[in-house]
Scaffold this motif. Structure first.
Motif, PDB file in Angstrom:
ATOM      1  N   VAL A 250       0.825  -1.222   0.000  1.00  0.00           N
ATOM      2  CA  VAL A 250      -0.045  -0.039   0.024  1.00  0.00           C
ATOM      3  C   VAL A 250       0.839   1.333   0.283  1.00  0.00           C
ATOM      4  CG1 VAL A 250      -1.833   1.259   1.169  1.00  0.00           C
ATOM      5  CG2 VAL A 250      -1.700  -1.326   1.316  1.00  0.00           C
ATOM      6  N   SER A 251       0.443   2.239  -0.699  1.00  0.00           N
ATOM      7  CA  SER A 251       1.327   3.287  -0.763  1.00  0.00           C
ATOM      8  C   SER A 251       0.131   4.684  -1.005  1.00  0.00           C
ATOM      9  CB  SER A 251       2.313   3.486  -1.933  1.00  0.00           C
ATOM     10  OG  SER A 251       1.771   3.113  -3.388  1.00  0.00           O
ATOM     11  N   ILE A 252       0.983   5.909  -1.129  1.00  0.00           N
ATOM     12  CA  ILE A 252       0.275   7.009  -1.033  1.00  0.00           C
ATOM     13  C   ILE A 252       0.629   8.020  -2.187  1.00  0.00           C
ATOM     14  CG2 ILE A 252      -0.364   9.196   0.424  1.00  0.00           C
ATOM     15  CD1 ILE A 252       0.494   7.519   2.891  1.00  0.00           C
ATOM     16  N   ASP A 253      -0.582   8.796  -2.707  1.00  0.00           N
ATOM     17  CA  ASP A 253      -0.553   9.696  -3.727  1.00  0.00           C
ATOM     18  C   ASP A 253      -1.532   9.511  -4.916  1.00  0.00           C
ATOM     19  OD1 ASP A 253       0.928  11.518  -2.240  1.00  0.00           O
ATOM     20  OD2 ASP A 253       2.977  11.179  -3.443  1.00  0.00           O
ATOM     21  N   ALA A 254      -1.663   8.145  -5.507  1.00  0.00           N
ATOM     22  CA  ALA A 254      -2.479   8.088  -6.491  1.00  0.00           C
ATOM     23  C   ALA A 254      -1.933   8.554  -7.916  1.00  0.00           C
ATOM     24  CB  ALA A 254      -3.965   8.139  -6.215  1.00  0.00           C
ATOM     25  N   ILE A 255      -0.412   8.592  -8.157  1.00  0.00           N
ATOM     26  CA  ILE A 255       0.101   9.069  -9.184  1.00  0.00           C
ATOM     27  C   ILE A 255      -0.407   7.963 -10.263  1.00  0.00           C
ATOM     28  CG2 ILE A 255       1.886  10.066  -8.164  1.00  0.00           C
ATOM     29  CD1 ILE A 255       3.580   7.681  -8.947  1.00  0.00           C
ATOM     30  N   PRO A 256      -0.350   8.318 -11.501  1.00  0.00           N
ATOM     31  CA  PRO A 256      -0.897   7.654 -12.893  1.00  0.00           C
ATOM     32  C   PRO A 256      -0.288   6.034 -12.848  1.00  0.00           C
ATOM     33  CG  PRO A 256      -0.590   9.675 -13.755  1.00  0.00           C
ATOM     34  CD  PRO A 256       0.020   9.948 -12.120  1.00  0.00           C
ATOM     35  N   ASP A 257       1.093   5.924 -12.585  1.00  0.00           N
ATOM     36  CA  ASP A 257       1.677   4.521 -12.339  1.00  0.00           C
ATOM     37  C   ASP A 257       1.022   3.758 -11.190  1.00  0.00           C
ATOM     38  OD1 ASP A 257       3.510   5.273 -14.475  1.00  0.00           O
ATOM     39  OD2 ASP A 257       5.412   5.075 -13.288  1.00  0.00           O
ATOM     40  N   ALA A 258       0.738   4.174 -10.229  1.00  0.00           N
ATOM     41  CA  ALA A 258       0.215   3.577  -9.099  1.00  0.00           C
ATOM     42  C   ALA A 258      -1.117   3.392  -9.507  1.00  0.00           C
ATOM     43  CB  ALA A 258       0.188   4.371  -7.860  1.00  0.00           C
ATOM     44  N   LEU A 259      -1.976   4.104 -10.038  1.00  0.00           N
ATOM     45  CA  LEU A 259      -3.408   3.719 -10.269  1.00  0.00           C
ATOM     46  C   LEU A 259      -3.496   2.661 -11.204  1.00  0.00           C
ATOM     47  CD1 LEU A 259      -4.990   7.346 -10.972  1.00  0.00           C
ATOM     48  CD2 LEU A 259      -5.233   5.778  -8.929  1.00  0.00           C
ATOM     49  N   GLN A 260      -2.479   2.682 -12.357  1.00  0.00           N
ATOM     50  CA  GLN A 260      -2.361   1.614 -13.229  1.00  0.00           C
ATOM     51  C   GLN A 260      -2.168   0.133 -12.517  1.00  0.00           C
ATOM     52  OE1 GLN A 260      -3.389   1.879 -16.603  1.00  0.00           O
ATOM     53  NE2 GLN A 260      -3.057  -0.467 -16.381  1.00  0.00           N
ATOM     54  N   ALA A 261      -1.046   0.246 -11.606  1.00  0.00           N
ATOM     55  CA  ALA A 261      -0.639  -0.746 -10.890  1.00  0.00           C
ATOM     56  C   ALA A 261      -1.873  -1.423 -10.197  1.00  0.00           C
ATOM     57  CB  ALA A 261       0.527  -0.599  -9.883  1.00  0.00           C
ATOM     58  N   VAL A 262      -2.652  -0.686  -9.488  1.00  0.00           N
ATOM     59  CA  VAL A 262      -3.628  -1.049  -8.645  1.00  0.00           C
ATOM     60  C   VAL A 262      -4.905  -1.714  -9.769  1.00  0.00           C
ATOM     61  CG1 VAL A 262      -5.911  -0.282  -7.523  1.00  0.00           C
ATOM     62  CG2 VAL A 262      -3.628   0.766  -7.049  1.00  0.00           C
ATOM     63  N   LYS A 263      -4.873  -1.243 -10.921  1.00  0.00           N
ATOM     64  CA  LYS A 263      -5.930  -1.759 -11.914  1.00  0.00           C
ATOM     65  C   LYS A 263      -5.294  -3.182 -12.223  1.00  0.00           C
ATOM     66  CE  LYS A 263      -8.234  -0.659 -16.260  1.00  0.00           C
ATOM     67  NZ  LYS A 263      -8.391   0.302 -17.424  1.00  0.00           N
ATOM     68  N   ASN A 264      -4.082  -3.376 -12.201  1.00  0.00           N
ATOM     69  CA  ASN A 264      -3.420  -4.477 -12.828  1.00  0.00           C
ATOM     70  C   ASN A 264      -3.295  -5.629 -11.630  1.00  0.00           C
ATOM     71  OD1 ASN A 264      -2.989  -3.336 -15.287  1.00  0.00           O
ATOM     72  ND2 ASN A 264      -0.783  -2.800 -15.047  1.00  0.00           N
ATOM     73  N   GLY A 265      -3.503  -5.038 -10.362  1.00  0.00           N
ATOM     74  CA  GLY A 265      -3.322  -5.863  -9.168  1.00  0.00           C
ATOM     75  C   GLY A 265      -1.932  -6.114  -8.802  1.00  0.00           C
ATOM     76  N   THR A 266      -1.015  -5.406  -9.243  1.00  0.00           N
ATOM     77  CA  THR A 266       0.280  -5.577  -8.596  1.00  0.00           C
ATOM     78  C   THR A 266       0.648  -4.595  -7.476  1.00  0.00           C
ATOM     79  OG1 THR A 266       1.037  -3.927 -10.178  1.00  0.00           O
ATOM     80  CG2 THR A 266       1.582  -6.170 -10.770  1.00  0.00           C
ATOM     81  N   LEU A 267      -0.227  -3.487  -7.373  1.00  0.00           N
ATOM     82  CA  LEU A 267      -0.108  -2.582  -6.038  1.00  0.00           C
ATOM     83  C   LEU A 267      -1.683  -2.744  -5.507  1.00  0.00           C
ATOM     84  CD1 LEU A 267       1.386  -0.405  -4.610  1.00  0.00           C
ATOM     85  CD2 LEU A 267       0.268   1.328  -5.643  1.00  0.00           C
ATOM     86  N   ASP A 268      -1.674  -3.136  -4.396  1.00  0.00           N
ATOM     87  CA  ASP A 268      -2.858  -3.688  -3.699  1.00  0.00           C
ATOM     88  C   ASP A 268      -3.824  -2.319  -3.448  1.00  0.00           C
ATOM     89  OD1 ASP A 268      -2.721  -6.705  -2.754  1.00  0.00           O
ATOM     90  OD2 ASP A 268      -0.777  -5.650  -2.621  1.00  0.00           O
ATOM     91  N   ALA A 269      -3.053  -1.293  -3.040  1.00  0.00           N
ATOM     92  CA  ALA A 269      -4.167  -0.142  -2.839  1.00  0.00           C
ATOM     93  C   ALA A 269      -3.158   1.356  -2.835  1.00  0.00           C
ATOM     94  CB  ALA A 269      -4.888   0.029  -1.521  1.00  0.00           C
ATOM     95  N   THR A 270      -3.573   2.343  -3.270  1.00  0.00           N
ATOM     96  CA  THR A 270      -2.982   3.784  -2.981  1.00  0.00           C
ATOM     97  C   THR A 270      -3.950   4.657  -2.388  1.00  0.00           C
ATOM     98  OG1 THR A 270      -1.495   5.418  -4.322  1.00  0.00           O
ATOM     99  CG2 THR A 270      -3.476   4.366  -5.267  1.00  0.00           C
ATOM    100  N   ILE A 271      -3.333   5.744  -1.799  1.00  0.00           N
ATOM    101  CA  ILE A 271      -4.277   6.741  -1.155  1.00  0.00           C
ATOM    102  C   ILE A 271      -4.254   8.008  -1.854  1.00  0.00           C
ATOM    103  CG2 ILE A 271      -4.773   7.810   1.114  1.00  0.00           C
ATOM    104  CD1 ILE A 271      -4.522   4.852   1.409  1.00  0.00           C
ATOM    105  N   PHE A 272      -5.436   8.307  -2.383  1.00  0.00           N
ATOM    106  CA  PHE A 272      -5.662   9.414  -3.292  1.00  0.00           C
ATOM    107  C   PHE A 272      -5.305  10.535  -2.621  1.00  0.00           C
ATOM    108  CE2 PHE A 272      -8.372  12.918  -5.234  1.00  0.00           C
ATOM    109  CZ  PHE A 272      -7.638  13.096  -6.156  1.00  0.00           C
ATOM    110  N   GLN A 273      -4.267  11.459  -2.975  1.00  0.00           N
ATOM    111  CA  GLN A 273      -4.000  12.927  -2.354  1.00  0.00           C
ATOM    112  C   GLN A 273      -4.341  13.801  -3.519  1.00  0.00           C
ATOM    113  OE1 GLN A 273      -0.721  15.374   0.181  1.00  0.00           O
ATOM    114  NE2 GLN A 273       0.034  13.722  -1.220  1.00  0.00           N
TER     115      GLN A 273
END
Length: 316
Positions: A250-273
């Motif tokens: 889990v990480s923080i910021d919801a940058i485009p890379d992280a959002l795509q990773a969440v969609k792909n399932g490689t990153l479990d969650a991000t926190i949108f800032q």
């Protein structure tokens, strides 16, 4: 000759009259537009950080839309450089200063200097111990609580967690750790196995994660990275080691890379800032203060948990 002199006199008088009318209309126009163009100086933590770049981009858009001149400078993570930049803005007699602080304590003299020069200073995204004229950002402790609560629920309140810190001494690092530790205290079954700085950096965090994998291996159940750059570095190291499917990240910021990773399932969650609101509100607040209008001394924009279930709301 007399006729020519009289005619010339009339022409000069008419020219002066028309010129006077022109100056009057220009003054009226300036008054309608609020006088001279406001100049705002901004010093940003680091233009190598994608989220900070996003905040700066939104500040630029808002300044252009409102007819304000924005002078934006990269502090390159140096509090000393940041203080010098604020001193330069003071010498230029800008109407307001926006600072994205490098550190809580080390950047505080910049606030003191601006206030002593009677120039309003607005902290954006991050705090200083010295109190600025206004603050625009989010409650970083809240993001730490959201992230660790998500991990606790996913692990059923039991397991080993590693935490990647941001740039040490920076407000976001201090407060995100604080929020995470508040939640850890509520779950005796959750153990903080290791914690170290990745300096908000993807490559450094990948190396850090590789070291932890060598030290702890399958003992690691979850990673809390205090920003997405570090989260993406952790994901890469875990994937290379064949452990990603066994470790929650889990990480923080919801940058485009992280959002795509969440969609792909490689990153479990991000926190949108919300970079857009932080940037726009910082400029809006600076303008209000410079014009002597009422303003909010503190503007807090909520964080939001982003998972695969609600990813469509955040991807553009």
């Amino acid at each position: 000759m007399i006729r020519k002199s009289v005619l010339l006199t009339h022409t000069l008088l008419l020219s002066l009259f028309l010129g006077g009318c022109g100056q009057s209309s220009s003054s009226e126009k300036a008054d309608k537009e609020g006088g001279k163009k406001l100049v705002i100086g901004a010093t940003m933590l680091s233009m190598q950080n994608e989220f900070i770049v996003n905040v700066n981009d939104e500040m630029t858009k808002k300044a252009e839309a409102d007819g304000v001149e924005l002078i934006s400078i990269d502090a390159e993570r140096s509090p000393l450089k940041q203080i010098e930049q604020v001193e330069s803005f003071i010498a230029q007699q800008v109407d307001a200063i926006i600072m994205n602080p490098c550190e809580v304590e080390a950047s505080s003299p910049a606030v003191t200097k601006a206030l002593a020069a009677h120039i309003p200073i607005i902290n954006v995204n991050s705090a200083t111990s010295a109190k600025p004229t206004a603050f625009v950002g989010s409650d970083d402790a809240e993001s730490g609580r959201i992230a660790m609560n998500y991990i606790a629920k996913r692990l059923g309140g039991k397991g080993n967690v590693v935490m990647m810190h941001g740039y040490m001494g920076q407000a976001a690092q201090i407060q995100r750790e604080q929020g995470a530790r508040e939640v850890l205290k509520q779950y005796p079954g959750l153990k903080l196995l290791a914690h170290q700085t990745g300096e908000w950096d993807r490559a450094k965090s990948m190396t850090l994660m590789e070291n932890w994998i060598q030290s702890y291996g399958p003992q690691i159940n979850a990673v809390f990275a205090q920003n997405d750059e570090m989260g993406m570095g952790a994901v890469k190291a875990l994937t290379s080691a064949g452990l990603k499917n066994k470790v929650i990240v889990v990480s923080i910021d919801a940058i485009p890379d992280a959002l795509q990773a969440v969609k792909n399932g490689t990153l479990d969650a991000t926190i949108f800032q919300n970079a857009e609101q932080q940037g726009a509100k910082a400029i809006e607040t600076a303008i209000k203060i410079a014009k002597g209008q009422p303003y909010d001394k503190e503007t807090l924009i909520p964080f939001e948990l982003v998972t695969k279930e609600n990813i469509s709301k955040y991807q553009k």
